[in-house]
Design an enzyme around this catalytic site. Structure first.
Site, PDB file in Angstrom:
ATOM      1  N   ARG A   1      30.030  25.281  53.557  1.00 38.52           N
ATOM      2  CA  ARG A   1      30.648  24.357  53.929  1.00 38.52           C
ATOM      3  C   ARG A   1      32.066  24.820  54.880  1.00 38.52           C
ATOM      4  NH1 ARG A   1      30.954  22.038  47.879  1.00 38.52           N
ATOM      5  NH2 ARG A   1      28.802  21.674  47.788  1.00 38.52           N
TER       6      ARG A   1
ATOM      7  N   GLU B   1      47.930  21.807  58.001  1.00 42.88           N
ATOM      8  CA  GLU B   1      46.971  20.559  57.462  1.00 42.88           C
ATOM      9  C   GLU B   1      47.635  19.646  56.004  1.00 42.88           C
ATOM     10  OE1 GLU B   1      43.873  20.229  57.184  1.00 42.88           O
ATOM     11  OE2 GLU B   1      42.854  21.254  58.539  1.00 42.88           O
TER      12      GLU B   1
ATOM     13  N   LYS C   1      44.565  24.713  47.091  1.00 44.09           N
ATOM     14  CA  LYS C   1      43.057  25.394  46.645  1.00 44.09           C
ATOM     15  C   LYS C   1      41.650  25.679  46.459  1.00 44.09           C
ATOM     16  CE  LYS C   1      39.144  22.633  44.757  1.00 44.09           C
ATOM     17  NZ  LYS C   1      37.831  21.978  44.663  1.00 44.09           N
TER      18      LYS C   1
ATOM     19  N   LYS D   1      41.488  22.933  51.109  1.00 46.79           N
ATOM     20  CA  LYS D   1      41.029  23.437  50.240  1.00 46.79           C
ATOM     21  C   LYS D   1      40.409  24.247  51.378  1.00 46.79           C
ATOM     22  CE  LYS D   1      36.932  21.840  48.679  1.00 46.79           C
ATOM     23  NZ  LYS D   1      36.163  20.660  48.458  1.00 46.79           N
TER      24      LYS D   1
ATOM     25  N   ARG E   1      30.483  24.246  41.714  1.00 49.55           N
ATOM     26  CA  ARG E   1      29.036  23.971  41.821  1.00 49.55           C
ATOM     27  C   ARG E   1      27.584  23.987  41.247  1.00 49.55           C
ATOM     28  NH1 ARG E   1      29.857  27.245  47.785  1.00 49.55           N
ATOM     29  NH2 ARG E   1      31.803  24.748  48.271  1.00 49.55           N
TER      30      ARG E   1
ATOM     31  N   CYS F   1      29.951  15.144  47.913  1.00 48.71           N
ATOM     32  CA  CYS F   1      28.524  16.350  48.115  1.00 48.71           C
ATOM     33  C   CYS F   1      28.224  16.240  46.896  1.00 48.71           C
ATOM     34  CB  CYS F   1      29.236  17.725  47.833  1.00 48.71           C
ATOM     35  SG  CYS F   1      30.738  17.863  45.935  1.00 48.71           S
TER      36      CYS F   1
HETATM   37  C1  PBG Z   1      33.745  19.643  46.227  1.00 47.41           C
HETATM   38  C2  PBG Z   1      34.666  19.998  45.187  1.00 47.41           C
HETATM   39  C3  PBG Z   1      34.540  21.244  44.484  1.00 47.41           C
HETATM   40  C4  PBG Z   1      35.602  21.563  43.416  1.00 47.41           C
HETATM   41  C5  PBG Z   1      36.230  20.132  43.674  1.00 47.41           C
HETATM   42  N1  PBG Z   1      35.342  19.129  44.283  1.00 47.41           N
HETATM   43  C6  PBG Z   1      33.174  22.251  45.064  1.00 47.41           C
HETATM   44  C7  PBG Z   1      33.310  22.697  46.984  1.00 47.41           C
HETATM   45  O1  PBG Z   1      34.362  22.608  47.841  1.00 47.41           O
HETATM   46  O2  PBG Z   1      32.186  23.417  46.563  1.00 47.41           O
HETATM   47  C8  PBG Z   1      35.292  22.975  43.359  1.00 47.41           C
HETATM   48  C9  PBG Z   1      36.185  22.887  41.575  1.00 47.41           C
HETATM   49  C10 PBG Z   1      36.282  24.182  40.757  1.00 47.41           C
HETATM   50  O3  PBG Z   1      35.470  25.418  41.161  1.00 47.41           O
HETATM   51  O4  PBG Z   1      36.480  24.115  40.093  1.00 47.41           O
HETATM   52  N2  PBG Z   1      34.267  18.292  46.481  1.00 47.41           N
END
Ligand code: PBG
Length: 328
Positions: A221, A237, A252, A199, A209, A122
């Site tokens: 997403r 998962e 997360k 996640k 973001r 991303c």
């Molecule tokens: C994307 C990624 C994200 C975070 C870590 N890796 C954002 C998302 O999935 O939109 C979020 C980390 C945070 O909010 O501290 N690969």
């Protein structure tokens, strides 16, 4: 049953006695500090939505890494801000890419620090998605299998640069296996995988973001991140990621998902990380800034609860502050 039947009472505890019967101990050695690396020289730009966190160019990142090491924090997680984005996210696996440069530079310093890299698309794709977009309309679809090949390339290039752990965060099916296979094939079996196993699609990623310059340009997403209503799915998962070769699994975000942390730990007894994400950080900072919360107490309470729920490792933007408090 089994307990003597005295008059019901609670032990009145002095501070010393409280610490003696304390069940959960937060320690600096539990923490991973996320850092953002960007192009250029002498960059140290504060991220407005995440006070105290910065975009660092590689030269300043090294200074920061030394400070982190001094504080006794065992590991950092690196996120790269691509200089150029394209449809395939090709800077992600470029040997001269931002993460590869950063990892080599830190490794050269021989710091006592575990280096973890975020493996995702991303930050590198022009559309800001974690995978290659197959179709936009009528149905938004990510090309899972093409994405796996690219994720494997990114992970391999991070490992070649010197990363100790790669952390795939794209939530593509089979990403852990694809990465494990390519690492093993290149005799990099020592490189560990920390898998973002569960996640969730979360509003708590908002500040990140902005920090990582990666809001999706269209769609969202939810097609690859999990629904916050599901916990059985998280267990499935996690099981898959362990079977595919993950060394550490992650849940997360953390705070709104303590039950998920608890269930994953109870079921799998596997090294478990929890990501105290950007929104969890910023909401405490914002409230404390207005005098609505006592900052230090709130932070320690939140992190202790994440550990109490079952996390062994906590990824947190509070790591430096906490390390100073725990040292004092
Ligand atoms: C994307 C990624 C994200 C975070 C870590 N890796 C954002 C998302 O999935 O939109 C979020 C980390 C945070 O909010 O501290 N690969």
């Amino acid at each position: 049953m089994g307990y003597p039947q005295y008059r019901p009472r609670r032990m009145r505890k002095s501070a010393l006695l409280r610490s003696l019967v304390r069940e959960t101990h937060l320690s600096v050695s539990d923490l991973i500090y996320p850092l953002f690396v960007s192009d250029g020289r002498d960059v140290r730009e504060e991220i407005p939505s995440m006070p105290g966190n910065f975009h660092f160019s590689v030269d300043n990142l090294i200074k920061e890494a030394k400070e982190v090491e001094q504080l006794g924090i065992p590991a950092i997680l690196l996120f790269g801000l691509a200089a150029k984005k394209d449809e395939l996210g090709s800077e992600g696996y470029d040997e001269q890419g931002i993460i590869q440069e950063a990892v080599r530079a830190i490794k050269k310093e021989r710091l006592n620090l575990v280096i973890i890299t975020d493996v995702c698309l991303c930050q590198y794709t022009s559309d800001g998605h974690c995978g290659i977009v197959k179709t936009k309309e009528p149905e938004f679809e990510i090309d899972n299998d093409q994405t796996l090949k690219i994720l494997a390339k990114i992970a391999l290039s991070h490992a070649h640069a010197g990363a100790d752990i790669v952390a795939p965060s794209a939530m593509m099916d089979g990403q852990v296996r694809a990465i494990r296979e390519v690492l093993d094939k290149h005799h990099l079996s020592d490189i560990a995988i920390m898998a973002y196993a569960a996640k969730y699609a979360s509003s708590f990623y908002g500040p990140f973001r902005e920090a990582a310059h990666c809001p999706p340009q269209f769609g969202d997403r939810r097609s690859y991140q999990m629904d916050c209503a599901n916990v059985e799915e998280a267990l499935r998962e996690v099981k898959l990621d362990i079977e595919e070769g993950a060394d550490i699994v992650m849940v997360k975000p953390a705070l709104a998902y303590l039950d998920v942390i608890y269930r994953v730990k109870s079921q799998f007894h596997y090294p478990l990380a929890a990501y105290n994400v950007s929104g969890e950080f910023s909401m405490i900072k914002a409230a404390a800034g207005r005098g609505w919360l006592e900052e230090k107490q709130a932070i320690l309470e939140v992190l202790t609860s994440i550990k109490r729920a079952g996390a062994d490792i906590i990824l947190t933007y509070f790591a430096k502050e906490v390390a100073r408090w725990l040292k004092a």
